[in-house]
Design a protein around this motif. Sequence first.
Motif, PDB file in Angstrom:
ATOM      1  N   LEU A  10       0.853  -1.182   0.000  1.00  0.00           N
ATOM      2  CA  LEU A  10       0.000   0.000   0.000  1.00  0.00           C
ATOM      3  C   LEU A  10       0.889   1.233   0.000  1.00  0.00           C
ATOM      4  CD1 LEU A  10      -2.812  -0.911   2.531  1.00  0.00           C
ATOM      5  CD2 LEU A  10      -2.951  -0.785   0.060  1.00  0.00           C
ATOM      6  N   ARG A  11       0.695   2.015  -0.972  1.00  0.00           N
ATOM      7  CA  ARG A  11       1.466   3.243  -1.065  1.00  0.00           C
ATOM      8  C   ARG A  11       0.630   4.394  -0.516  1.00  0.00           C
ATOM      9  NH1 ARG A  11       3.508   0.627  -5.855  1.00  0.00           N
ATOM     10  NH2 ARG A  11       5.726   0.281  -5.513  1.00  0.00           N
ATOM     11  N   LEU A  12       1.278   5.496  -0.303  1.00  0.00           N
ATOM     12  CA  LEU A  12       0.637   6.653   0.309  1.00  0.00           C
ATOM     13  C   LEU A  12      -0.568   7.118  -0.496  1.00  0.00           C
ATOM     14  CD1 LEU A  12       0.630   8.914   2.432  1.00  0.00           C
ATOM     15  CD2 LEU A  12       2.127  10.192   0.912  1.00  0.00           C
ATOM     16  N   PHE A  13      -0.416   7.197  -1.809  1.00  0.00           N
ATOM     17  CA  PHE A  13      -1.514   7.734  -2.609  1.00  0.00           C
ATOM     18  C   PHE A  13      -2.661   6.738  -2.753  1.00  0.00           C
ATOM     19  CE2 PHE A  13       1.850  10.674  -3.736  1.00  0.00           C
ATOM     20  CZ  PHE A  13       1.173  11.870  -3.591  1.00  0.00           C
ATOM     21  N   GLY A 104      -5.406  11.421  -5.275  1.00  0.00           N
ATOM     22  CA  GLY A 104      -4.873  10.060  -5.209  1.00  0.00           C
ATOM     23  C   GLY A 104      -4.983   9.333  -6.533  1.00  0.00           C
ATOM     24  N   CYS A 105      -6.114   9.468  -7.222  1.00  0.00           N
ATOM     25  CA  CYS A 105      -6.294   8.790  -8.515  1.00  0.00           C
ATOM     26  C   CYS A 105      -5.353   9.339  -9.576  1.00  0.00           C
ATOM     27  CB  CYS A 105      -7.740   8.920  -8.976  1.00  0.00           C
ATOM     28  SG  CYS A 105      -8.882   7.875  -8.072  1.00  0.00           S
ATOM     29  N   VAL A 106      -5.185  10.644  -9.603  1.00  0.00           N
ATOM     30  CA  VAL A 106      -4.280  11.244 -10.586  1.00  0.00           C
ATOM     31  C   VAL A 106      -2.855  10.779 -10.345  1.00  0.00           C
ATOM     32  CG1 VAL A 106      -3.235  13.436 -11.290  1.00  0.00           C
ATOM     33  CG2 VAL A 106      -5.704  13.237 -11.123  1.00  0.00           C
ATOM     34  N   LEU A 109      -2.549   7.120 -11.451  1.00  0.00           N
ATOM     35  CA  LEU A 109      -2.533   6.994 -12.916  1.00  0.00           C
ATOM     36  C   LEU A 109      -1.222   7.472 -13.515  1.00  0.00           C
ATOM     37  CD1 LEU A 109      -6.173   8.056 -13.808  1.00  0.00           C
ATOM     38  CD2 LEU A 109      -5.182   5.753 -13.863  1.00  0.00           C
ATOM     39  N   THR A 110      -0.682   8.555 -12.987  1.00  0.00           N
ATOM     40  CA  THR A 110       0.595   9.034 -13.533  1.00  0.00           C
ATOM     41  C   THR A 110       1.734   8.108 -13.164  1.00  0.00           C
ATOM     42  OG1 THR A 110       0.904  10.480 -11.606  1.00  0.00           O
ATOM     43  CG2 THR A 110      -0.054  11.456 -13.576  1.00  0.00           C
ATOM     44  N   SER A 111       1.693   7.485 -11.988  1.00  0.00           N
ATOM     45  CA  SER A 111       2.757   6.565 -11.623  1.00  0.00           C
ATOM     46  C   SER A 111       2.643   5.269 -12.454  1.00  0.00           C
ATOM     47  CB  SER A 111       2.705   6.233 -10.135  1.00  0.00           C
ATOM     48  OG  SER A 111       1.571   5.490  -9.817  1.00  0.00           O
ATOM     49  N   ARG A 112       1.442   4.866 -12.791  1.00  0.00           N
ATOM     50  CA  ARG A 112       1.266   3.679 -13.640  1.00  0.00           C
ATOM     51  C   ARG A 112       1.732   3.940 -15.063  1.00  0.00           C
ATOM     52  NH1 ARG A 112       0.146  -0.607 -10.397  1.00  0.00           N
ATOM     53  NH2 ARG A 112      -1.531  -0.126  -8.983  1.00  0.00           N
ATOM     54  N   SER A 113       1.476   5.156 -15.567  1.00  0.00           N
ATOM     55  CA  SER A 113       1.845   5.441 -16.947  1.00  0.00           C
ATOM     56  C   SER A 113       3.341   5.666 -17.109  1.00  0.00           C
ATOM     57  CB  SER A 113       1.075   6.661 -17.442  1.00  0.00           C
ATOM     58  OG  SER A 113       1.468   7.803 -16.729  1.00  0.00           O
TER      59      SER A 113
END
Length: 115
Positions: A10-13, A104-106, A109-113
């Motif tokens: 589990l990460r912070l975001f 958190g969602c943004v 999504l940016t870390s996944r991309s």
Amino acid sequence: MKPTRFKPQLRLFQIITVIGLSLAANYGYVLWTWPELTDDALNESVAINLAVALSQRGPHLAPDEAATERLREQIRSEIIGQHAEAREKVERRFGIGLLLSVIGCVQLLTSRSTR
């Protein structure tokens, strides 16, 4: 081959997203079921609060008609103000929940991309 254990990370975001969604869902439900302040309920509450205020003064300090009417209007405005303040507090917390979930969602999504 050794069996590997699944370790959820589990990460912070992710935590921020879950907290934001929880806050938004909770306070969204509270707003959805928020009772409206009807004239009948307002008049009843004013009458009860006026009776309490007059009973606290005692019989020797009973106000005249004009003072009683001013006191009634003051109590009415206080009740309306308290109701509006409570609703504003719930709306603010709902907005904070939405903001946390979007942030958190943004980030997720940016870390996944970028991977």
